[in-house]
Write a protein that holds these residues in place. Structure first.
Motif, short mmCIF file in Angstrom:
data_model
loop_
_atom_site.label_atom_id
_atom_site.label_comp_id
_atom_site.label_asym_id
_atom_site.label_seq_id
_atom_site.Cartn_x
_atom_site.Cartn_y
_atom_site.Cartn_z
N ARG A 171 0.93 -1.17 0.04
CA ARG A 171 -0.13 0.09 0.02
C ARG A 171 0.94 1.20 0.05
O ARG A 171 0.46 2.32 -0.63
N CYS A 172 2.08 1.08 0.66
CA CYS A 172 2.88 2.32 0.83
C CYS A 172 3.35 2.84 -0.67
O CYS A 172 3.76 2.00 -1.64
N GLU A 173 3.06 4.21 -0.79
CA GLU A 173 3.32 5.04 -1.92
C GLU A 173 4.44 5.72 -1.91
O GLU A 173 4.96 6.65 -2.81
N ALA A 174 5.10 5.77 -0.71
CA ALA A 174 6.43 6.65 -0.50
C ALA A 174 6.31 8.07 -0.58
O ALA A 174 7.09 8.82 -1.23
N ASN A 175 5.08 8.72 0.08
CA ASN A 175 4.82 9.99 -0.28
C ASN A 175 5.34 10.87 0.94
O ASN A 175 5.42 12.14 0.82
N GLY A 176 5.76 10.23 2.02
CA GLY A 176 6.78 10.99 2.81
C GLY A 176 5.59 11.37 4.01
O GLY A 176 6.30 12.00 4.99
N VAL A 177 4.43 11.35 4.10
CA VAL A 177 3.63 11.92 5.16
C VAL A 177 3.83 11.43 6.57
O VAL A 177 4.13 12.35 7.40
N CYS A 178 4.14 10.27 6.62
CA CYS A 178 4.58 9.70 8.02
C CYS A 178 5.73 10.41 8.56
O CYS A 178 6.05 10.72 9.61
N MET A 179 6.92 10.37 7.53
CA MET A 179 8.08 11.15 7.96
C MET A 179 7.89 12.43 8.34
O MET A 179 8.67 12.82 9.26
N THR B 289 12.69 5.17 -0.83
CA THR B 289 12.25 3.94 0.05
C THR B 289 12.07 4.46 1.20
O THR B 289 12.98 5.14 2.11
N LEU B 290 10.91 4.02 1.96
CA LEU B 290 10.61 4.31 3.34
C LEU B 290 11.42 3.30 4.49
O LEU B 290 11.29 2.39 4.09
N HIS B 291 11.98 4.22 5.28
CA HIS B 291 12.66 3.14 6.53
C HIS B 291 11.95 3.37 7.74
O HIS B 291 11.51 4.57 7.80
N ASP C 107 -2.64 9.70 9.59
CA ASP C 107 -2.76 10.50 8.53
C ASP C 107 -1.97 9.75 7.39
O ASP C 107 -2.05 10.26 6.41
N CYS C 108 -1.71 8.64 7.21
CA CYS C 108 -1.31 7.98 6.07
C CYS C 108 -2.22 7.95 4.92
O CYS C 108 -3.37 7.16 5.36
N PRO C 109 -2.12 8.41 4.02
CA PRO C 109 -3.13 8.52 3.05
C PRO C 109 -3.54 7.26 2.34
O PRO C 109 -4.76 7.14 1.60
N ARG C 110 -2.65 6.11 2.43
CA ARG C 110 -2.86 5.05 1.81
C ARG C 110 -3.08 4.03 2.94
O ARG C 110 -3.20 2.66 2.59
N GLN C 111 -3.45 4.38 4.31
CA GLN C 111 -3.86 3.34 5.40
C GLN C 111 -2.70 2.27 5.20
O GLN C 111 -3.18 0.99 5.42
N ALA C 112 -1.45 2.63 5.20
CA ALA C 112 -0.29 1.53 4.91
C ALA C 112 0.14 1.19 6.34
O ALA C 112 0.84 0.29 6.46
N LEU C 113 -0.03 2.11 7.23
CA LEU C 113 0.54 1.82 8.46
C LEU C 113 -0.28 1.34 9.76
O LEU C 113 -1.60 1.56 9.62
N SER C 114 0.29 0.54 10.62
CA SER C 114 -0.45 0.24 11.64
C SER C 114 0.70 -0.15 12.73
O SER C 114 1.46 -0.49 12.62
#
Ligand code: SF4
Length: 64
Positions: free
Chosen positions: A9-17, A31-33, A53-60
């Motif tokens: 799901r992650c599209e590496a848009n950097g919102v989480c960072m 690449t997200l680390h 806030d992750c727009p792709r709901q890639a985090l949990s």
């Protein structure tokens, strides 16, 4: 408490960072680390916001 990324799901848009730079980093190859294996109590609110806030709901968060 551990950060789990759904890499499909992650599209590496950097919102989480931007929300929690202590926990997430996007390198120059986009690449997200995940920087921290375990979420400390101090970081928890920020990481929870990044999850929301992750727009792709890639985090949990996992209790493992
Ligand atoms: S906010 Fe979500 S989609 Fe964006 S880099 Fe972070 S995990 Fe990936």
């Amino acid at each position: 408490m551990k950060i789990v990324v759904d890499w499909d799901r992650c599209e590496a848009n950097g919102v989480c960072m931007n929300v929690a730079p202590e926990a997430f980093n996007l390198d120059d190859k986009d690449t997200l680390h995940v920087l921290t294996e375990n979420v400390t109590p101090e970081l928890r609110a920020k990481v929870e916001k990044a999850v929301r806030d992750c727009p792709r709901q890639a985090l949990s968060l996992s209790n493992d």
